[in-house]
Design a protein around this motif. Structure first.
Motif, short mmCIF file in Angstrom:
data_model
loop_
_atom_site.label_atom_id
_atom_site.label_comp_id
_atom_site.label_asym_id
_atom_site.label_seq_id
_atom_site.Cartn_x
_atom_site.Cartn_y
_atom_site.Cartn_z
N ILE A 120 0.85 -1.20 0.00
CA ILE A 120 0.00 0.00 0.00
C ILE A 120 0.88 1.24 0.00
CG2 ILE A 120 -1.83 1.23 1.21
CD1 ILE A 120 -2.61 -1.41 2.53
N HIS A 121 0.61 2.15 -0.91
CA HIS A 121 1.37 3.40 -1.00
C HIS A 121 1.08 4.28 0.21
CE1 HIS A 121 2.61 7.35 -2.56
NE2 HIS A 121 3.43 6.67 -3.32
N PRO A 122 2.09 4.93 0.78
CA PRO A 122 1.89 5.72 1.99
C PRO A 122 0.79 6.78 1.89
CG PRO A 122 4.22 5.45 1.60
CD PRO A 122 3.52 4.85 0.41
N LYS A 123 0.60 7.39 0.72
CA LYS A 123 -0.40 8.44 0.60
C LYS A 123 -1.80 7.91 0.32
CE LYS A 123 2.96 11.64 -1.45
NZ LYS A 123 3.32 12.38 -2.68
N THR A 124 -1.90 6.64 0.00
CA THR A 124 -3.17 6.08 -0.49
C THR A 124 -4.28 6.14 0.54
OG1 THR A 124 -1.99 4.61 -2.01
CG2 THR A 124 -4.24 4.00 -1.43
N LEU A 125 -3.95 5.86 1.78
CA LEU A 125 -4.98 5.63 2.79
C LEU A 125 -5.62 6.90 3.31
CD1 LEU A 125 -2.85 2.92 4.41
CD2 LEU A 125 -5.17 2.49 3.61
N GLN A 126 -4.90 8.01 3.29
CA GLN A 126 -5.41 9.23 3.92
C GLN A 126 -6.72 9.73 3.31
OE1 GLN A 126 -1.75 11.27 3.42
NE2 GLN A 126 -0.88 10.51 5.33
N PRO A 127 -6.83 9.87 1.97
CA PRO A 127 -8.11 10.32 1.43
C PRO A 127 -9.23 9.31 1.65
CG PRO A 127 -6.57 9.77 -0.34
CD PRO A 127 -5.79 9.77 0.93
N LEU A 128 -8.91 8.03 1.63
CA LEU A 128 -9.94 7.01 1.85
C LEU A 128 -10.45 7.06 3.29
CD1 LEU A 128 -8.39 4.00 -0.09
CD2 LEU A 128 -10.00 5.73 -0.91
N GLN A 129 -9.55 7.26 4.24
CA GLN A 129 -9.95 7.33 5.64
C GLN A 129 -10.87 8.52 5.89
OE1 GLN A 129 -6.80 8.03 8.47
NE2 GLN A 129 -7.86 6.90 10.07
N ARG A 130 -10.62 9.63 5.22
CA ARG A 130 -11.43 10.83 5.43
C ARG A 130 -12.90 10.59 5.12
NH1 ARG A 130 -8.48 15.39 2.07
NH2 ARG A 130 -10.39 16.53 2.58
N LYS A 131 -13.17 9.72 4.14
CA LYS A 131 -14.55 9.42 3.77
C LYS A 131 -14.96 8.00 4.15
CE LYS A 131 -15.32 12.82 0.14
NZ LYS A 131 -15.81 13.06 -1.25
N GLU A 132 -14.10 7.32 4.89
CA GLU A 132 -14.36 5.96 5.35
C GLU A 132 -14.71 5.03 4.18
OE1 GLU A 132 -17.14 5.95 8.57
OE2 GLU A 132 -15.96 7.39 9.76
N ILE A 133 -13.93 5.17 3.09
CA ILE A 133 -14.10 4.31 1.92
C ILE A 133 -13.25 3.06 2.12
CG2 ILE A 133 -13.73 4.11 -0.57
CD1 ILE A 133 -14.04 7.20 -0.69
N PRO A 134 -13.85 1.87 2.11
CA PRO A 134 -13.05 0.65 2.31
C PRO A 134 -12.03 0.46 1.19
CG PRO A 134 -15.41 0.19 2.53
CD PRO A 134 -15.28 1.57 1.95
N LEU A 135 -10.83 0.01 1.57
CA LEU A 135 -9.80 -0.36 0.61
C LEU A 135 -9.66 -1.88 0.64
CD1 LEU A 135 -7.41 0.33 -1.31
CD2 LEU A 135 -5.95 0.34 0.74
N LYS A 136 -9.80 -2.49 -0.53
CA LYS A 136 -9.65 -3.93 -0.64
C LYS A 136 -8.37 -4.24 -1.42
CE LYS A 136 -14.68 -4.44 -0.82
NZ LYS A 136 -15.83 -4.94 -1.62
N VAL A 137 -7.63 -5.20 -0.96
CA VAL A 137 -6.44 -5.67 -1.66
C VAL A 137 -6.67 -7.13 -2.00
CG1 VAL A 137 -3.94 -5.94 -1.60
CG2 VAL A 137 -5.01 -4.05 -0.35
N LYS A 138 -6.74 -7.43 -3.32
CA LYS A 138 -7.14 -8.77 -3.74
C LYS A 138 -6.19 -9.31 -4.80
CE LYS A 138 -11.41 -9.89 -3.85
NZ LYS A 138 -12.84 -10.09 -4.18
N SER A 139 -6.24 -10.61 -5.01
CA SER A 139 -5.40 -11.29 -5.99
C SER A 139 -6.04 -11.24 -7.36
CB SER A 139 -5.18 -12.74 -5.57
OG SER A 139 -4.64 -13.49 -6.64
N PHE A 140 -5.32 -10.71 -8.36
CA PHE A 140 -5.88 -10.70 -9.71
C PHE A 140 -5.91 -12.10 -10.30
CE2 PHE A 140 -1.36 -9.44 -10.51
CZ PHE A 140 -0.97 -10.52 -11.29
N ALA A 141 -5.12 -13.02 -9.73
CA ALA A 141 -5.12 -14.40 -10.22
C ALA A 141 -6.28 -15.20 -9.65
CB ALA A 141 -3.80 -15.08 -9.86
N ASN A 142 -6.86 -14.71 -8.56
CA ASN A 142 -7.96 -15.43 -7.90
C ASN A 142 -8.98 -14.43 -7.37
OD1 ASN A 142 -9.51 -17.40 -6.69
ND2 ASN A 142 -8.11 -17.75 -4.97
#
Length: 416
Positions: A258-280
């Motif tokens: 996860i990129h260091p800057k990625t989470l801050q804007p998502l946290q402000r609006k409580e947008i869930p971040l999902k990290v998933k496998s493109f192979a599955n």
């Protein structure tokens, strides 16, 4: 809307592009925006082209041809007919790249870097957009430079959030499938900027924030967020859920998922971040959200290689006090050093830095005017969140520990 991000590893070849289609078939494509990185190791290859350009190397033309050949092989596997318009479109992008090099007058490496490296993303999204249409998935290609506006701090530009929010919220078609580039923006003069290496995750978060997305999903070549990078640590464990706070801590210390800057804007609006496998794509992956605990609760290991440890002491054995520390940090800022660890005592000060802009020699010469300086290059920085004694011993085994710092939740070790 939903925002998906596909990294370079997920589209490194024709099979990867075809798999991207399978993922979209599984998830559906309505009300979706996808952010795509450069294909495979294209960014590294274009960095090599830039080095050849600045060094006036005879390899310059052949380096560009290697990049072109790589993409052409992918095109030939994806499209049945060489007369397809995509071949001309990609050739035009390479012509534009060569045109920039031939006309450029700027000696500023960072400016040239952003104008040229960004072609990796422009080419990848142009190919993928055309292939999606080729297999019947209508989509809208967006030039991200028309939407994400930044300052002109090349290679690590800061987003103009107000202008970017207006452009994205008013300009993106919400009912269709959109495709755009990661990592890239533009300044007030419409020169291309980049958001820092691995900035495509950040791009996805910017769009997620501005579109009030229901979720942002990063599709990776791993099952989700792991407690350690499997390239460097054995028996990595999948983390099923993480809080925003914990994920920000891991990102700050250098976790590569996860990129260091990625989470801050998502946290402000409580947008869930999902990290998933493109192979599955059916697998659960990892969910980063509000108020969830780390599950399972295990030590998390982070490794940053090629670091530099600088240790300073006063020439006259006087104390290292606030005035000295202020001078040191002014110099670190001036020479654009990214600080990862600091530690000081009465008569010494140590700092572990990342020499992103290759300014180490200039910094050391400046520091030596005031301090006794010891410098260790190519050291490794290990960070352990939620450590235990076994985890510390595992890291220290057969290594020379140069610096160690322990807090209740985190231990950091600089070692050879």
């Amino acid at each position: 809307m939903r925002v998906f991000k596909f990294g370079g590893a997920s589209v490194k070849d024709a099979a990867g592009v075809k798999n991207l289609v399978k993922v979209l078939e599984h998830t559906g494509v309505a009300n979706t925006l996808i952010v795509v990185s450069a294909m495979g190791k294209t960014t590294n290859a274009l960095e090599k082209v830039n080095r050849s350009y600045f060094n006036k190397s005879k390899d310059f033309s052949s380096d560009i041809q290697e990049v072109k050949k790589y993409h052409n092989e992918i095109l030939l596997e994806l499209f049945e007919n060489e007369r397809h318009d995509i071949f001309a479109a990609v050739n035009k992008l390479f012509d534009d790249l060569m045109d920039f090099y031939s006309k450029n007058k700027s000696p500023d490496y960072n400016f040239v870097y952003d104008q040229t490296i960004s072609f990796g993303e422009l080419i990848s999204t142009t190919i993928i957009s055309a292939y999606l249409k080729f297999v019947g998935m209508d989509n809208h290609w967006l030039d991200v430079r028309d939407y994400i506006k930044t300052d002109n701090y090349y290679r690590s530009a800061k987003v103009d959030w107000d202008l970017t929010f207006d452009l994205i919220s008013e300009g993106v078609l919400r009912t269709t499938l959109n495709i755009t580039q990661g990592f890239v923006g533009s300044d007030q003069n419409n020169f291309t900027t980049t958001l820092g290496r691995e900035g495509s995750d950040y791009t996805a978060a910017i769009f997620g924030f501005c579109l009030n997305a229901e979720s942002v999903t990063i599709w990776k070549d791993v099952p989700g967020v792991l407690n350690a990078d499997p390239r460097y640590f054995e028996n990595a464990i999948l983390l099923n859920q993480i809080s925003y706070t914990e994920a920000i801590e891991l990102a700050f210390y250098g976790a590569s998922v996860i990129h260091p800057k990625t989470l801050q804007p998502l946290q402000r609006k409580e947008i869930p971040l999902k990290v998933k496998s493109f192979a599955n794509p059916e697998s659960q992956g990892t969910v980063v959200g509000k108020g969830v605990t780390l599950k399972p609760m295990v030590p998390c290991f982070i490794l940053k290689k090629n670091q530099i440890l600088i240790s300073l002491s006063s020439l006259d054995f006087s104390y290292i006090v606030e005035e000295n520390i202020s001078d040191i940090f002014n110099l670190l800022h001036h020479y654009k050093m990214k600080v990862d660890v600091i530690q000081n005592s009465a008569i010494s000060f140590s700092v572990c830095v990342d020499n992103v802009y290759n300014n180490l020699e200039s910094l050391l010469q400046h520091l030596k005017a005031k301090f006794k300086v010891t410098c260790h290059e190519n050291v490794s920085l290990y960070t352990i969140r939620h450590y235990n004694q076994e985890a510390i011993e595992k890291i220290e085994h057969n290594k020379q520990v140069l610096l160690k710092q322990i807090t209740p939740e985190t231990v950091q070790i600089v070692a050879n």
